[in-house]
Write an enzyme that holds these catalytic residues in place. Structure first.
Site, PDB file in Angstrom:
ATOM      1  N   GLY A  21       3.166  -6.150  -2.425  1.00  0.00           N
ATOM      2  CA  GLY A  21       2.114  -7.153  -2.498  1.00  0.00           C
ATOM      3  C   GLY A  21       2.429  -8.443  -1.774  1.00  0.00           C
ATOM      4  N   ILE A 102      -6.793   6.547  -0.712  1.00  0.00           N
ATOM      5  CA  ILE A 102      -8.006   6.571   0.087  1.00  0.00           C
ATOM      6  C   ILE A 102      -9.209   6.496  -0.838  1.00  0.00           C
ATOM      7  CG2 ILE A 102      -9.370   7.995   1.652  1.00  0.00           C
ATOM      8  CD1 ILE A 102      -6.606   9.242   2.511  1.00  0.00           C
ATOM      9  N   LEU A 103     -10.091   5.560  -0.568  1.00  0.00           N
ATOM     10  CA  LEU A 103     -11.322   5.469  -1.350  1.00  0.00           C
ATOM     11  C   LEU A 103     -12.368   6.381  -0.722  1.00  0.00           C
ATOM     12  CD1 LEU A 103     -11.464   1.602  -1.954  1.00  0.00           C
ATOM     13  CD2 LEU A 103     -10.875   3.385  -3.632  1.00  0.00           C
ATOM     14  N   HIS A 119      -3.732  -2.908   8.573  1.00  0.00           N
ATOM     15  CA  HIS A 119      -2.976  -1.713   8.970  1.00  0.00           C
ATOM     16  C   HIS A 119      -1.883  -2.124   9.947  1.00  0.00           C
ATOM     17  CE1 HIS A 119      -2.334   2.550   9.551  1.00  0.00           C
ATOM     18  NE2 HIS A 119      -2.301   2.333  10.855  1.00  0.00           N
ATOM     19  N   VAL A 154     -10.505   7.224   7.345  1.00  0.00           N
ATOM     20  CA  VAL A 154      -9.267   6.534   6.949  1.00  0.00           C
ATOM     21  C   VAL A 154      -8.752   5.671   8.104  1.00  0.00           C
ATOM     22  CG1 VAL A 154      -6.883   6.883   6.226  1.00  0.00           C
ATOM     23  CG2 VAL A 154      -8.678   8.410   5.380  1.00  0.00           C
TER      24      VAL A 154
HETATM   25  C1  GRF Z   1       1.442  -3.624   4.917  1.00  0.00           C
HETATM   26  O1  GRF Z   1       2.309  -3.473   6.000  1.00  0.00           O
HETATM   27  C2  GRF Z   1       0.062  -3.131   5.261  1.00  0.00           C
HETATM   28  O2  GRF Z   1      -0.244  -3.219   6.610  1.00  0.00           O
HETATM   29  C3  GRF Z   1       0.125  -1.693   4.851  1.00  0.00           C
HETATM   30  O3  GRF Z   1       0.905  -1.681   3.692  1.00  0.00           O
HETATM   31  C4  GRF Z   1       1.826  -2.758   3.742  1.00  0.00           C
HETATM   32  C5  GRF Z   1       1.751  -3.492   2.424  1.00  0.00           C
HETATM   33  O4  GRF Z   1       2.764  -4.454   2.330  1.00  0.00           O
HETATM   34  N1  GRF Z   1      -1.221  -1.163   4.677  1.00  0.00           N
HETATM   35  P1  GRF Z   1       2.791  -5.481   1.102  1.00  0.00           P
HETATM   36  O5  GRF Z   1       2.744  -4.673  -0.167  1.00  0.00           O
HETATM   37  O6  GRF Z   1       1.623  -6.403   1.239  1.00  0.00           O
HETATM   38  O7  GRF Z   1       4.096  -6.203   1.257  1.00  0.00           O
END
Ligand code: GRF
Length: 210
Positions: A21, A102-103, A119, A154
């Protein structure tokens, strides 16, 4: 917002996360620090009870919800549960910040052009859960970060922002991901603020910043 409508007031958003997070943290910090941000967090939702993102939410005084994927017969039912919780807390947009589930299409129907994902690659390259490893394995010299509106596919949908990151000779997945996350932490709050303030307009697949 997308679609050309102007948002009025402060946009209530639900942040969805499965892991550490760090993106949730920067978004919570940015919304708390900037009275003109235009969005407020109404909940952090996770599919994992042990997600550190939930701790971050509690520390920030934001309510948390755990929706265990295993408790549902299929993706569609899980999606309904996530959307129901988000709606019940008044969320008008979903922010996917490292949400590893995945939603289903129902989420896009209920929150059209109101789901934003980050992403760690330059989409449409390297979709999926192993984008950093896949970029290294492909030998690309440049990868990056994408923030986009979510559609039925996705890691797909109109691209809001992208920023390139150079792959260094001695990079491994951890070192590359760390530099990608530096970019994420700058880009994601910028995008969410622009969205909340109604500065993003969707024209076909293109997102215009105004
Ligand atoms: C991020 O690199 C994001 O791009 C990917 O998952 C990771 C989550 O990182 N979808 P964090 O939990 O916010 O540190």
């Amino acid at each position: 917002m997308a679609g050309g409508t102007t948002l009025v007031g402060v946009l209530p958003v639900a942040l969805l996360a499965s892991g550490s997070g760090s993106n949730v943290q920067v978004l919570l910090d940015a919304m708390a620090a900037d009275p003109g941000f235009g969005a407020k967090p109404v909940a952090v939702i996770s599919d994992r009870p042990d997600a550190y993102a939930l701790e971050r939410a509690r520390a920030a005084g934001v309510q948390t919800h755990v929706i265990d994927y295993g408790g549902f017969p299929n993706r569609a039912a899980f999606t309904v549960a996530v959307c129901d919780v988000a709606e019940s807390v008044g969320a008008e947009a979903l922010v996917l910040a490292g949400f590893m589930r995945i939603l289903g299409p129902d989420a896009v129907r209920r929150f059209p052009n109101r789901i934003i994902n980050i992403h760690p690659a330059l989409l449409p390259s390297f979709r999926g859960a192993h984008a950093v490893e896949d970029a290294l394995a492909a030998g690309v010299r440049v990868t990056g970060v994408t923030v986009h509106f979510v559609d039925e596919l996705v890691d797909h949908g109109p691209i809001i922002a992208q920023e390139a990151v150079v792959v260094e000779e001695d990079d491994d997945a951890a070192s590359l991901h760390a530099r990608l996350q530096e970019v994420e932490h700058r880009l994601f709050p910028e995008v969410l603020k622009a969205f909340a303030l109604g500065r993003l307009t969707l024209e076909g697949n293109r997102v215009r910043w105004t």
